[in-house]
Design an enzyme around this catalytic site. Structure first.
Site, short mmCIF file in Angstrom:
data_model
loop_
_atom_site.label_atom_id
_atom_site.label_comp_id
_atom_site.label_asym_id
_atom_site.label_seq_id
_atom_site.Cartn_x
_atom_site.Cartn_y
_atom_site.Cartn_z
N HIS A 1 -10.46 -3.77 1.21
CA HIS A 1 -10.88 -2.47 0.68
C HIS A 1 -11.75 -2.55 -0.57
O HIS A 1 -11.71 -1.66 -1.42
CB HIS A 1 -9.67 -1.57 0.43
CG HIS A 1 -9.97 -0.13 0.74
ND1 HIS A 1 -9.02 0.87 0.70
CD2 HIS A 1 -11.14 0.49 1.07
CE1 HIS A 1 -9.58 2.03 1.00
NE2 HIS A 1 -10.86 1.82 1.23
N ASP B 1 0.84 -1.20 0.00
CA ASP B 1 0.00 0.00 0.00
C ASP B 1 0.88 1.25 0.00
O ASP B 1 1.70 1.44 0.90
CB ASP B 1 -0.90 0.00 1.25
CG ASP B 1 -2.14 0.85 1.08
OD1 ASP B 1 -2.12 1.75 0.22
OD2 ASP B 1 -3.12 0.63 1.80
N ASP B 2 0.71 2.09 -1.02
CA ASP B 2 1.38 3.40 -1.09
C ASP B 2 2.89 3.31 -1.21
O ASP B 2 3.60 4.25 -0.81
CB ASP B 2 1.04 4.26 0.14
CG ASP B 2 -0.39 4.77 0.14
OD1 ASP B 2 -1.15 4.42 -0.79
OD2 ASP B 2 -0.77 5.51 1.07
N ASP C 1 -0.10 -0.68 -4.90
CA ASP C 1 -1.42 -0.28 -5.40
C ASP C 1 -1.43 1.09 -6.05
O ASP C 1 -2.29 1.40 -6.86
CB ASP C 1 -2.46 -0.34 -4.27
CG ASP C 1 -2.25 0.69 -3.17
OD1 ASP C 1 -1.12 1.21 -3.03
OD2 ASP C 1 -3.21 0.99 -2.44
N ASN C 2 -0.47 1.95 -5.68
CA ASN C 2 -0.36 3.29 -6.28
C ASN C 2 0.96 3.89 -5.84
O ASN C 2 1.73 3.26 -5.11
CB ASN C 2 -1.54 4.20 -5.88
CG ASN C 2 -1.84 4.21 -4.41
OD1 ASN C 2 -2.89 3.72 -3.99
ND2 ASN C 2 -0.94 4.72 -3.59
N LYS D 1 -5.07 -6.01 3.72
CA LYS D 1 -6.06 -4.96 3.46
C LYS D 1 -6.93 -5.35 2.26
O LYS D 1 -6.43 -5.54 1.15
CB LYS D 1 -5.34 -3.64 3.18
CG LYS D 1 -6.26 -2.52 2.70
CD LYS D 1 -5.46 -1.26 2.44
CE LYS D 1 -6.31 -0.20 1.77
NZ LYS D 1 -5.59 1.06 1.55
N HIS E 1 0.95 2.54 4.16
CA HIS E 1 -0.09 3.56 4.20
C HIS E 1 -0.04 4.28 5.54
O HIS E 1 0.24 3.67 6.57
CB HIS E 1 -1.46 2.89 3.99
CG HIS E 1 -2.59 3.82 3.74
ND1 HIS E 1 -3.16 4.60 4.73
CD2 HIS E 1 -3.29 4.09 2.60
CE1 HIS E 1 -4.15 5.31 4.22
NE2 HIS E 1 -4.25 5.03 2.93
N LYS F 1 1.16 9.62 -5.14
CA LYS F 1 -0.16 9.01 -4.99
C LYS F 1 -1.27 9.98 -5.37
O LYS F 1 -1.22 11.16 -5.04
CB LYS F 1 -0.36 8.57 -3.54
CG LYS F 1 -1.75 8.02 -3.23
CD LYS F 1 -1.87 7.63 -1.77
CE LYS F 1 -3.27 7.10 -1.45
NZ LYS F 1 -3.40 6.66 -0.05
N CYS G 1 -6.65 3.63 -3.60
CA CYS G 1 -6.78 2.27 -3.06
C CYS G 1 -7.79 1.35 -3.75
O CYS G 1 -7.42 0.34 -4.34
CB CYS G 1 -7.13 2.35 -1.58
SG CYS G 1 -5.94 3.28 -0.62
N ARG H 1 -7.32 -1.96 -6.42
CA ARG H 1 -7.56 -3.35 -6.01
C ARG H 1 -8.63 -4.01 -6.87
O ARG H 1 -8.56 -5.21 -7.16
CB ARG H 1 -7.93 -3.36 -4.52
CG ARG H 1 -6.76 -3.00 -3.65
CD ARG H 1 -7.13 -2.46 -2.28
NE ARG H 1 -6.04 -1.63 -1.81
CZ ARG H 1 -4.94 -2.12 -1.23
NH1 ARG H 1 -4.82 -3.41 -0.99
NH2 ARG H 1 -3.97 -1.30 -0.87
N SER I 1 -8.58 0.96 4.63
CA SER I 1 -7.34 1.66 4.99
C SER I 1 -7.23 1.85 6.50
O SER I 1 -8.22 2.00 7.21
CB SER I 1 -7.30 3.04 4.31
OG SER I 1 -7.19 2.90 2.92
#
Length: 659
Positions: free
Chosen positions: A146, A51-52, A304-305, A144, A253, A319, A91, A95, A169
């Site tokens: 989401h 994540d991130d 994811d980003n 996670k 994140h 992001k 997010c 996904r 998140s």
């Protein structure tokens, strides 16, 4: 033909449903076999989704801060994808694209879901887990999710036989509609009565197993370690059958947290968190080797980003943006003996391509509904002359973008962040200034030189592709699912912000009485929204360091801290916009410090003889939600680059005033 039966069983009470599912899986499937992959060669599949994490957060992409030896080794043993795109710059959309091989807009999914969202991924959509479960794989999600935190959108309704993780998140809050386990672990003084009465706080999120909350609030400092341990248990339990493990880490994140073994390891919390994620990758790969599964397992690592706190360099932006720094991710794929080691793919590939590629490798049926991804096994296997299946890769998130070969096209002018749509100018030129953007990502990886005026033919071709993509997408949308809430469930609305001063019973703070080591309600502090203010501190202590004062967290706030002989005053205006003013303290051991925020500057003064100024409007755009902390930062840091330790000097006085 067996999908409706399995989906029905997955919506049954979990223990009964899983028992029946295990029997159904022995029924032969019509799997759409590929002659190139025999039954004995079907790989186990592990997808590690961070994540991130930004493009520049890993060693194999040139990171010099955090150390990522396990990821670097994975890159040496597998293939780096240097032009790998995700389906959204935030997010939930990202996904959705990974799990379904389909653009999130086609499925009417929100870019980001919240605990008060009423929609989620429709269970009629086929996820990677659905597809591989039908093909005889054991499936598990750890981390996670989401994509919907209530039935029928939880992982156990989407092809996963079991789930362990945070449903969204880690900066969100609990929905009172979530089912509580009988043996739930309650922390931080929360009682069951409070939870049933609707207790919820931002940054305090639940840990779930299958469909129940088993811990609240989850201890986020342990979450990377616990995810890793849960993943390893699953590998050990299913080593003798094909398995699919989806490991979407909560870190990195915000709010950041690490286990004791990684605290203060690098001097920056974000780097500590990256190094713990790297450790997790090493543990997973080590378990595969010990279990003799190394050459039977495909491992895909990506994010994811782009970076929220870390680095997306050398790419532009971070992001949330559709510039490459928001959607082009650090990616490695590893399958010893099948994916050539130490190789680099520079063809365009995307997260939507994972599902159709796994359909080939795992001898599974593709979804009957249209998807947007393509099989990229020819790229992964290093086939001679293999090229990207994407003549154009269109992404309609935010203001939108198109990637085609070396070209990256934006159907909007420069001067925006790449986060929000601006449908104004559509002419290709306005005098000498182009109203669109075109970059050569090979010659100019940082997207610094707009060459739209120099290549009108390319602009025309990619604009036509953009318009055709949007027209087709709009004409062929499919519905998201409605979340099912119990009739008597309390509201999932966002927790109130203390800074709105809705609680009139909280007395205004007397700054003369504040004490080191204590916190004070944010609502007791005068409203800071667009207000100039001055903070005056008198400190002493030889070689003192740590946080002097902090008010706020990951959204907004200010903090003052000492580190390595340097005094810093940091103001987080919003999100990742942080202004810092710093001064060396010199040999003195007593200091009078004056920090001020005005509409034109952020100023810092020490002992009336040194001053530093940041030019610009430094005022806060919202009142901090987190409490005021004296001599430490009680929750999430205002400045992730600051120290996490308590101030070890002496605070003689602190004065605060709205100017």
């Amino acid at each position: 033909m067996y999908r409706p039966v399995i989906r029905l069983l997955l919506t049954c009470p979990l223990r009964v449903g899983l028992l029946l599912c295990s029997l159904v899986l022995f029924v032969p499937n019509s799997l759409g076999q590929d002659a190139a992959i025999s039954g004995s060669e079907r790989p186990n599949v592990i997808i590690i989704f961070i994540d991130d994490m930004g493009f520049g957060d890993v060693g194999f992409n040139g990171a010099t801060g955090p150390k990522t030896p396990h990821l670097d080794q994975m890159a040496r043993e597998g293939m780096q994808f240097r032009d790998f795109y995700v389906g959204c710059a935030v997010c939930s959309g990202s996904r959705t694209a990974l799990m379904t091989g389909t653009h999130y807009q086609r499925l009417n999914m929100a870019a980001v879901l919240f605990p008060n969202s009423n929609k989620g991924l429709h269970p009629d959509e086929v996820t990677i887990a659905d597809m591989l479960l039908d093909a005889g794989y054991a499936t598990k999600c750890v981390g996670k999710w989401h994509l919907g935190h209530l039935p029928p959108c939880l992982p156990t309704y989407q092809g996963f036989q079991s789930y362990f993780g945070i449903p969204y998140s880690n900066d969100m809050w609990i929905d009172p509609a979530n089912r509580l386990a009988d043996d739930i672990v309650l922390r931080e003084g929360v009682t069951l009565e409070q939870l049933r009465a609707g207790e919820k706080q931002k940054n305090q999120v639940p840990l779930m197993r299958d469909e129940e909350v088993i811990e609240y609030p989850v201890d986020q400092s342990t979450i990377t370690k616990r995810y890793t341990e849960e993943a390893i248990r699953f590998i050990r339990q299913h080593r003798d059958e094909p398995f699919f493990l989806y490991l979407p880490h909560t870190m990195v994140h915000l709010p950041l947290a690490v286990s004791d073994a990684f605290k203060n390891r690098t001097g920056k919390l974000i780097w500590d968190a990256i190094e713990e994620v790297d450790w997790s990758v090493g543990e997973i790969l080590g378990e595969l080797r010990r279990a003799g599964l190394d050459e039977r397992t495909l491992v895909i690592f990506t994010s994811d980003n782009g970076a929220a706190v870390g680095s997306s360099l050398p790419l532009r932006a971070k992001k949330g943006s559709v510039y490459d720094g928001g959607i082009r991710e650090p990616t490695v794929m590893r399958w010893p003996g099948r994916i050539p080691a130490g190789t680099v793919c520079r063809e365009v590939a995307a997260s939507i391509d994972v599902l159709p590629t796994l359909a080939k490798l795992c001898r599974a049926e593709l979804p009957q509904r249209p998807i947007d991804g393509h099989n990229i096994w020819s790229l992964m296997s290093g086939a001679k002359g293999a090229t990207s299946p994407h003549q154009t890769y269109c992404l309609t998130h935010g203001p939108g973008t198109v990637r085609s070969g070396k070209w990256k096209y934006y159907p909007w002018p420069e001067g925006q962040s790449g986060r929000k749509a601006d449908r104004s100018a559509r002419d290709h030129n306005q005098g000498d200034r182009p109203s669109v953007q075109l970059y050569d990502t090979v010659a100019d990886i940082g997207e610094t030189r707009n060459v739209a005026n120099e290549h009108p033919g390319v602009v025309q071709r990619l604009q036509a592709a953009w318009e055709a993509h949007n027209k087709e997408l709009s004409a062929n949308r499919r519905p998201a699912a409605d979340l099912i809430r119990p009739k008597d469930a309390l509201s999932p609305s966002r927790p109130g912000t203390p800074g709105r001063r809705s609680n009139s019973s909280v007395a205004p703070l007397d700054w003369a009485s504040v004490e080191p080591g204590k916190t004070y309600p944010s609502s007791s502090v005068a409203n800071l929204v667009k207000q100039p203010f001055t903070l005056t501190c008198k400190l002493s202590g030889d070689l003192a360091s740590g946080v002097v004062v902090a008010h706020g967290g990951t959204l907004t706030g200010y903090s003052m801290y000492l580190h390595d002989g340097q005094l810093t005053f940091a103001v987080r205006q919003s999100g990742d916009t942080i202004r810092r003013v710093s001064l060396p303290l010199g040999p003195a051991s007593d200091w009078t410090i004056v920090a001020s925020v005005t509409p034109t500057a952020i100023r810092l003064k020490v002992n009336d003889n040194r001053a530093e100024v940041w030019q610009g409007d430094g005022r806060l755009l919202r009142h901090p939600a987190e409490d005021l902390s004296i001599a430490f930062d009680s929750k999430m840091p205002v400045d992730p680059e600051g120290p996490t330790r308590r101030f070890d000097g002496t605070i003689k006085s602190i004065r605060f005033q709205i100017d």
